[in-house]
Design an enzyme around this catalytic site. Structure first.
Site: not given
Ligand SMILES: NC(=O)c1ccc[n+]([C@@H]2O[C@H](COP(=O)([O-])OP(=O)(O)OC[C@H]3O[C@@H](n4cnc5c(N)ncnc54)[C@H](OP(=O)(O)O)[C@@H]3O)[C@@H](O)[C@H]2O)c1
Length: 239
Positions: A13, A134, A147, A151, A182
């Protein structure tokens, strides 16, 4: 150009948000476990003539979050902060270990509170703060106790922060994605569960990172100056 900070801006995202913001801002993005994704994104956008700077920070630590804001402020007047840091897995509540509870709360709530603290101090007057929450915060799905709780806490802290910075014309809102296609979501979710999630909303498909970036940009828009302390549902109609 003015400056923007996208925490987790190299992620699924986060990268979609970064691509949009880079049209109008010098963007600082942070990464943690996947430096190669952030690096590829900076190369892609630099090729398009934009200034995108990537740095590695641990957003669960005070040092990491402060370092990210310090770097973003070096690039200009910080007008937009988007926090995309977060993650989850699927433990049953009866099987939770202390370590799992602490890790989830650190990643999804402690980091968000640190980002809200720094953003409230450093975003310029009239700026925008957008926190990625979320649907779990509202729907409370099985196997997402830590989680969902974290959130929900992020959303509460978003509303509180909105009140504290309103005098400066800064808005603070959250976007609440549903299941979004993702790499991370696919890596931790069984194919059958992904199929079921895609059928669970009114649109009958998974969200895309671009869908969520669109919702974030609605809140960043100049026209959103009177919208603060809210949660924008970006789930394709998951009710
Ligand atoms: N995908 C879904 O279905 C969904 C649904 C609802 C909400 N969300 C929320 O949307 C957001 C993005 O999710 P996504 O699916 O795009 O997953 P993602 O690609 O894993 O994005 C999460 C980001 O957080 C970073 N991160 C993880 N641990 C960290 C730490 N300790 N310190 C600094 N950065 C850290 C990751 O870094 P790296 O890039 O280096 O890995 C990544 O850039 C999250 O908050 C998630 O909870 C996602």
């Amino acid at each position: 150009m003015t400056a923007a900070l996208v925490l987790g801006g190299g992620g699924g995202i986060g990268a979609a948000v970064t691509r949009r913001l880079a049209k109008t801002h010098d963007v600082t993005i942070t990464h943690h476990g996947h430096p190669e994704r952030a690096q590829a994104l900076t190369e892609e956008l630099s090729g398009a003539g934009r200034t995108v700077t990537a740095l590695s920070v641990d957003a669960t630590t005070e040092h990491g979050v402060v370092t990210a804001f310090d770097a973003a402020e070096q690039t200009g007047d910080l007008t937009v902060v988007v926090d995309c840091v977060g993650g989850w897995d699927y433990p049953k509540v009866t099987e939770l270990t202390m370590e799992q509870i602490q890790d989830s709360v650190s990643l999804n709530l402690v980091s968000a509170l640190l980002v809200l603290r720094e953003a409230a101090k450093r975003v310029s007057d009239g700026g925008r703060i957008v926190m990625v929450s979320s649907a779990a915060a509202a729907v409370a799905p099985a196997r997402q106790s830590t989680y969902a709780a974290a959130k929900a806490g992020l959303e509460a802290a978003t509303r509180v922060t909105a009140k504290e910075v309103a005098k400066r014309g800064v808005t603070v809102n959250a976007v609440r994605p549903g299941s979004t296609d993702t790499e991370y979501m696919r890596s931790i979710t069984a194919d059958k569960a992904v199929e079921a999630m895609a059928k669970s909303n009114a649109m009958k498909r998974l969200g895309t990172p671009e869908d969520i970036a669109g919702a974030v940009m609605m809140l960043v828009d100049d026209d959103a100056g009177w919208v603060t302390g809210t949660v924008l549902d970006a789930t394709g109609g998951l009710q």
